[in-house]
Design an enzyme around this catalytic site. Structure first.
Site, PDB file in Angstrom:
ATOM      1  N   GLU A 192      -0.698   6.901  11.277  1.00 12.72           N
ATOM      2  CA  GLU A 192      -0.092   7.985  10.487  1.00 12.72           C
ATOM      3  C   GLU A 192      -0.794   9.325  10.696  1.00 12.72           C
ATOM      4  O   GLU A 192      -1.907   9.374  11.249  1.00 12.72           O
ATOM      5  CB  GLU A 192      -0.100   7.620   9.006  1.00 12.72           C
ATOM      6  CG  GLU A 192      -1.494   7.472   8.414  1.00 12.72           C
ATOM      7  CD  GLU A 192      -1.567   7.770   6.924  1.00 12.72           C
ATOM      8  OE1 GLU A 192      -1.107   8.853   6.505  1.00 12.72           O
ATOM      9  OE2 GLU A 192      -2.109   6.930   6.191  1.00 12.72           O
TER      10      GLU A 192
ATOM     11  N   LYS B 123      -7.723   2.594  -3.130  1.00  9.00           N
ATOM     12  CA  LYS B 123      -8.842   3.162  -3.891  1.00  9.00           C
ATOM     13  C   LYS B 123      -8.613   3.019  -5.369  1.00  9.00           C
ATOM     14  O   LYS B 123      -7.475   3.032  -5.823  1.00  9.00           O
ATOM     15  CB  LYS B 123      -8.889   4.651  -3.617  1.00  9.00           C
ATOM     16  CG  LYS B 123      -9.661   4.983  -2.455  1.00  9.00           C
ATOM     17  CD  LYS B 123      -9.696   6.478  -2.368  1.00  9.00           C
ATOM     18  CE  LYS B 123      -9.300   6.821  -0.993  1.00  9.00           C
ATOM     19  NZ  LYS B 123      -7.967   6.420  -0.690  1.00  9.00           N
TER      20      LYS B 123
HETATM   21  N1  PSU Z   1      -5.053   7.244   0.762  1.00 10.97           N
HETATM   22  C1  PSU Z   1      -6.112   7.638   1.511  1.00 10.97           C
HETATM   23  N2  PSU Z   1      -5.972   8.605   2.433  1.00 10.97           N
HETATM   24  C2  PSU Z   1      -4.773   9.185   2.663  1.00 10.97           C
HETATM   25  C3  PSU Z   1      -3.649   8.753   1.889  1.00 10.97           C
HETATM   26  C4  PSU Z   1      -3.833   7.782   0.968  1.00 10.97           C
HETATM   27  O1  PSU Z   1      -7.209   7.120   1.339  1.00 10.97           O
HETATM   28  O2  PSU Z   1      -4.690  10.070   3.526  1.00 10.97           O
HETATM   29  C5  PSU Z   1      -2.302   9.344   2.172  1.00 10.97           C
HETATM   30  C6  PSU Z   1      -1.429   8.365   2.961  1.00 10.97           C
HETATM   31  O3  PSU Z   1      -0.678   9.090   3.926  1.00 10.97           O
HETATM   32  C7  PSU Z   1      -0.496   7.819   1.910  1.00 10.97           C
HETATM   33  C8  PSU Z   1      -0.323   9.026   1.024  1.00 10.97           C
HETATM   34  O4  PSU Z   1       0.726   7.356   2.409  1.00 10.97           O
HETATM   35  O5  PSU Z   1      -1.610   9.593   0.953  1.00 10.97           O
HETATM   36  C9  PSU Z   1       0.204   8.668  -0.339  1.00 10.97           C
HETATM   37  O6  PSU Z   1       0.549   9.841  -0.995  1.00 10.97           O
HETATM   38  P1  PSU Z   1       1.455   9.792  -2.312  1.00 10.97           P
HETATM   39  O7  PSU Z   1       0.627   9.026  -3.308  1.00 10.97           O
HETATM   40  O8  PSU Z   1       1.650  11.226  -2.675  1.00 10.97           O
HETATM   41  O9  PSU Z   1       2.701   9.041  -1.959  1.00 10.97           O
END
Ligand code: PSU
Ligand code: MN
Length: 306
Positions: free
Chosen positions: A25, A160
């Site tokens: 990603e 996390k």
């Molecule tokens: N968790 C991490 N690093 C990240 C993300 C999540 O430790 O970079 C990113 C990933 O791309 C994940 C996104 O899909 O955050 C989720 O964001 P949201 O909760 O806004 O959907």
């Protein structure tokens, strides 16, 4: 042919010949880590996938096209732009594609593009999930809905504890997403190897994971699978220290009214500051470890499907 999909020659050929490919990603590049570590990490992740015998396919939206297998220059562009690049989840696709815009793909959008390109395995750091306090904020990542409907296996290091891990697992159960612990019975908590929450199944080899993917495909069951791979022991952070840092980061976010799509990048940056950068090193190492496992799963899958 989908006019909004652009697949590199290398990835297209590998898919056409049923060779192993691992999707990667780009939100982790632009929003998950600071420059230049983000670019260095993205490039070493690609090298790790190659060294483990698979083709890396880093995914982003460039010029309004879902681009699968972007170049090192394009990775550099996304990493340098950082937060100025649009963080694109499923709901953003119609507008970004029609406008010819650029965007960094989250887990959800990376899964969508991977499936379109025929890539079955995707490695990342952490997925989005049900946020703490979601009973009032309703903040639940679109990543979970994507896992429910898109046929890609996502290798992560768990989630996390900025998320509510118990509710995240409940949500995945409701949506029919199998959660597999790689060499563990417990869901790892990203920086830490344990969370206190059990996974659905423990598997100890990439071949077992590939067998479950293959059975799911053959049976015509839609949706993804989640593989949770604990951070390598040498880089794991102490649990009590991390709990404290995460709680402090969430308090700072709440005091500043940070909400919605900004919350995860904001918390990651706060946690990095509160740990004097140690969380960043842990983050880099767990992504590399997931990339290696992703490549091994992709190879095991090719053995079954070739
Ligand atoms: N968790 C991490 N690093 C990240 C993300 C999540 O430790 O970079 C990113 C990933 O791309 C994940 C996104 O899909 O955050 C989720 O964001 P949201 O909760 O806004 O959907
Ligand atoms: Mn959210």
């Amino acid at each position: 042919m989908n006019p909004y999909l652009s697949v590199s020659d290398e990835v297209r050929e590998a898919v056409a010949h049923s060779r192993p490919v691992v999707a990667l990603e780009s939100t982790i590049i632009s929003h998950g880590m600071p420059y230049p570590q983000n670019v260095q990490t993205a490039l070493s992740v690609e090298k790790t996938v190659r060294d483990a015998g698979a083709v890396p396919a880093t995914i982003a939206i460039l010029g309004g096209r879902l681009s699968v297998g972007i170049s090192a220059e394009q990775i550099e562009f996304l990493g340098k732009k950082g937060l100025a690049v649009y963080k694109a989840s499923r709901r953003d696709l119609p507008v970004l594609l029609s406008r010819g815009a650029d965007g960094a793909t989250t887990v959800a959008t990376t899964m969508i593009a991977a499936q379109m390109a025929g890539v079955r395995v995707f490695a990342t750091g952490g997925i989005g999930g049900v946020h703490r306090g979601a009973e009032t904020t309703m903040d639940i990542s679109a990543d979970l809905e994507e896992l429910a409907q898109t046929d890609v296996t996502v290798v992560c290091a768990g989630a996390k504890s900025i998320l509510d891990l118990g509710l995240t697992l409940e949500y995945l159960e409701t949506k029919g997403v199998p959660v597999i612990g790689y060499g563990t019975d417990e869901l790892p908590a990203f920086y830490c190897r344990q969370s206190g929450f059990g996974v659905d199944y423990r598997m100890d080899t990439p071949a077992e994971i590939a067998a479950a993917m293959h059975a799911k495909a053959e049976a015509g069951l839609k949706g993804g699978m989640l593989v949770a791979n604990p951070i390598p022991e040498a880089y794991a952070m102490p649990e009590d220290r991390m709990t404290d840092c995460i709680n402090r980061a969430i308090a700072i976010a709440n005091a500043n009214g940070v909400r919605g799509k900004s919350i995860t990048p904001f918390l990651l940056d706060q946690i990095k500051q509160l740990t004097d950068g140690k969380s960043l090193e842990a983050n880099i190492q767990l992504v590399l470890s997931n990339a290696r496992l992703g490549a091994e799963i992709a190879r095991a899958l090719c053995v079954l499907t070739c």
